[in-house]
Scaffold this motif. Structure first.
Motif, PDB file in Angstrom:
ATOM      1  N   ILE A  54       0.150   8.159   8.105  1.00  0.00           N
ATOM      2  CA  ILE A  54       0.395   7.261   6.968  1.00  0.00           C
ATOM      3  C   ILE A  54      -0.100   5.857   7.298  1.00  0.00           C
ATOM      4  O   ILE A  54      -0.565   5.133   6.424  1.00  0.00           O
TER       5      ILE A  54
ATOM      6  N   VAL B 240      -3.678   5.497   6.409  1.00  0.00           N
ATOM      7  CA  VAL B 240      -3.877   5.397   4.967  1.00  0.00           C
ATOM      8  C   VAL B 240      -3.496   4.013   4.466  1.00  0.00           C
ATOM      9  O   VAL B 240      -4.207   3.422   3.664  1.00  0.00           O
ATOM     10  N   THR B 241      -2.357   3.512   4.947  1.00  0.00           N
ATOM     11  CA  THR B 241      -1.804   2.326   4.292  1.00  0.00           C
ATOM     12  C   THR B 241      -2.160   1.004   4.990  1.00  0.00           C
ATOM     13  O   THR B 241      -2.027  -0.033   4.383  1.00  0.00           O
ATOM     14  N   SER B 242      -2.590   1.031   6.257  1.00  0.00           N
ATOM     15  CA  SER B 242      -2.838  -0.276   6.869  1.00  0.00           C
ATOM     16  C   SER B 242      -4.320  -0.599   7.035  1.00  0.00           C
ATOM     17  O   SER B 242      -4.702  -1.745   6.999  1.00  0.00           O
ATOM     18  N   LYS B 243      -5.152   0.459   7.181  1.00  0.00           N
ATOM     19  CA  LYS B 243      -6.575   0.151   7.354  1.00  0.00           C
ATOM     20  C   LYS B 243      -7.222  -0.149   6.013  1.00  0.00           C
ATOM     21  O   LYS B 243      -7.046   0.583   5.057  1.00  0.00           O
ATOM     22  N   PRO B 244      -7.993  -1.209   5.958  1.00  0.00           N
ATOM     23  CA  PRO B 244      -8.713  -1.456   4.711  1.00  0.00           C
ATOM     24  C   PRO B 244      -9.826  -0.421   4.558  1.00  0.00           C
ATOM     25  O   PRO B 244     -10.417  -0.002   5.549  1.00  0.00           O
ATOM     26  N   ALA B 245     -10.062   0.002   3.325  1.00  0.00           N
ATOM     27  CA  ALA B 245     -11.154   0.950   3.104  1.00  0.00           C
ATOM     28  C   ALA B 245     -12.466   0.281   3.424  1.00  0.00           C
ATOM     29  O   ALA B 245     -12.629  -0.913   3.182  1.00  0.00           O
TER      30      ALA B 245
ATOM     31  N   LYS C 220       0.823  -1.217   0.000  1.00  0.00           N
ATOM     32  CA  LYS C 220       0.000   0.000   0.000  1.00  0.00           C
ATOM     33  C   LYS C 220       0.854   1.262   0.000  1.00  0.00           C
ATOM     34  O   LYS C 220       0.489   2.275  -0.591  1.00  0.00           O
ATOM     35  N   GLU C 221       1.983   1.194   0.700  1.00  0.00           N
ATOM     36  CA  GLU C 221       2.869   2.360   0.701  1.00  0.00           C
ATOM     37  C   GLU C 221       3.439   2.597  -0.700  1.00  0.00           C
ATOM     38  O   GLU C 221       3.516   3.732  -1.171  1.00  0.00           O
TER      39      GLU C 221
END
Lengths: 244, 204
Positions: free
Chosen positions: B195, B198-203, A111-112
């Motif tokens: 960050i 943004v990057t670890s939680k699933p939408a 994701k990053e």
């Protein structure tokens, strides 16, 4: 301060940061002892224009002044076009390739990586759209404006167009392209996990910083040189009474 | 941007005008007043507040009492010294300004020093940068960064999809950023979202 008598090789040895300017003027290395003036003359470059741009590039306080109004708008337009080509063909692809390499060798999560590459792709799209808008609409308009101003009577059709459009409108929507790049640098410096390949990471940051500075200087040429002179010419044409 | 107010107290006319010309070409500076002698400077400073004072060594020495009585002024003082840096002759007084410029210094160095002071003087960046955005817009940019669609945002905030669209348009207009990825990175670097969020939680 760069002067016309200075040997051209000194310009490069003293100020290597000016190197990106040379291809924009179609100047190749191998200067020998020739002066700035001689090299420019040999390559058909307007030496005063070269000096203005090079000195503006070096001096952060530089405000383009009377000096730049001695050149035809065509000269300025050509310079802007080759700067655009430099961004599209060299600067942007160069940094893009390094960013991809950096991502490939990194320990970042999927994701990053998607965040960075997605950001850069969208940025590139905006950038290209911005530049093609200028190349295809604004700059040809400027050239036509200059041509019309040398005619004995302005083409009525062009005059009609002039009544409904002004370069000032372009200025309004002329958003700066460098801010997003600064965000990308900040993201790497402050928020992403550190990269193992320090060398490559630093190269990316250096490239981004150089591109940001270049874009700021370039926007200055457009905002402080091109737009005021075009606006002046627009005024002049509009205020010329119809002959007969 | 708020401009920093400068006053110049320099006895040499040429040096004073030279300084004015440097300052005039820098952003964020307003020259409030120029003085060539100590007395008017002293009475001015008793009544007016300024951000910075650029002062020549001789006027500084002649108004030493003022600086002793108002020690806070020293932080705002830029002392103009003779000669090159590192080779200066010490002034008469035993008080010292924090910053000094030397008459023989290159323009770039002078500009660099002044800019450094201006940066110090600039208001500290607030933790969460929302000056440009309303609280509602900040909430929306957070949700956009988390990957929510306009529809999902509308449901979550009990707004109509049309209202969300309007907010999005306003945000893009204010920031000059249209893409979701651009807004996301903006939100991260301005501490609106982390960050990790943004990057670890699933939408959802």
């Amino acid at each position: 301060m760069i002067t016309r008598q200075l040997p051209m090789y000194r310009v490069v040895t003293d100020h290597p940061q000016l190197l990106p300017l040379f291809p924009r003027f179609n100047l190749k290395l191998g200067f020998g002892e020739k002066s700035v003036e001689q090299v420019c003359k040999d390559h058909g470059v307007n030496v005063d224009f070269f000096l203005e741009i090079a000195n503006a590039y070096l001096d952060e306080l530089y405000v383009p002044g009377e000096g730049l109004s001695f050149f035809s708008l065509g000269t300025v337009v050509n310079y802007i076009l080759s700067t655009h080509n430099y961004y599209m063909d060299i600067a942007l692809p160069g940094v893009e390739e390094k960013i991809h390499l950096l991502m490939d060798g990194s320990a970042l999560s999927e994701k990053e990586i998607a965040l960075v590459t997605g950001f850069f792709n969208d940025y590139k799209k905006d950038f290209l759209a911005h530049i093609s808008q200028e190349d295809q609409h604004i700059l040809p308009y400027v050239l036509e404006l200059e041509r019309q101003s040398t005619l004995e009577r302005t083409d009525p059709e062009f005059l009609q167009k002039l009544r409904s459009y002004s370069i000032r409108e372009f200025e309004k929507e002329h958003d700066r392209l460098e801010t997003s790049l600064e965000h990308l640098s900040t993201l790497i410096i402050k928020y992403l996990p550190p990269f193992d390949d320090l060398q490559l990471c630093h190269q990316v940051l250096n490239d981004l910083a150089a591109l940001v500075k270049d874009l700021v200087d370039h926007a200055d040429v457009e905002d402080k040189v091109l737009i005021p002179r075009v606006a002046e010419l627009e005024e002049k044409l509009l205020n010329t009474p119809f002959p007969g | 941007m708020r401009r920093s107010g400068f006053i110049l107290a320099i006895d040499s006319y040429l040096v004073r005008k030279g300084m004015v010309s440097i300052l005039n070409r820098m952003n964020g500076i307003a020259i409030l007043k120029e003085f060539g002698t100590a007395e008017p400077l002293i009475s001015y400073l008793k009544n007016q507040s300024v951000d910075f004072i650029i002062i020549s060594q001789s006027i500084f020495d002649n108004s030493a009492d003022l600086f002793i009585n108002y020690p806070g002024l020293l932080e705002k003082t830029i002392l103009l010294k003779e000669g090159h840096s590192g080779k200066e002759t010490p002034g008469d007084s035993n008080i010292q300004a924090y910053t000094s410029i030397h008459l023989m210094e290159e323009k770039e160095k002078i500009v660099w020093k002044i800019r450094g002071l201006l940066d110090q003087n600039a208001p500290k960046k607030i933790e969460v940068h929302t000056a440009e955005l309303s609280p509602r817009e900040t909430t929306i940019i957070r949700l956009v960064s988390m990957g929510l669609t306009n529809r999902q945002i509308a449901d979550k905030l009990f707004l109509s999809a049309h209202t969300v669209m309007t907010h999005r348009k306003n945000i893009s207009g204010k920031l000059g950023i249209k893409s979701v990825s651009g807004l996301t990175v903006y939100a991260i670097v301005n501490n609106i979202i982390t960050i990790e969020e943004v990057t670890s939680k699933p939408a959802q």
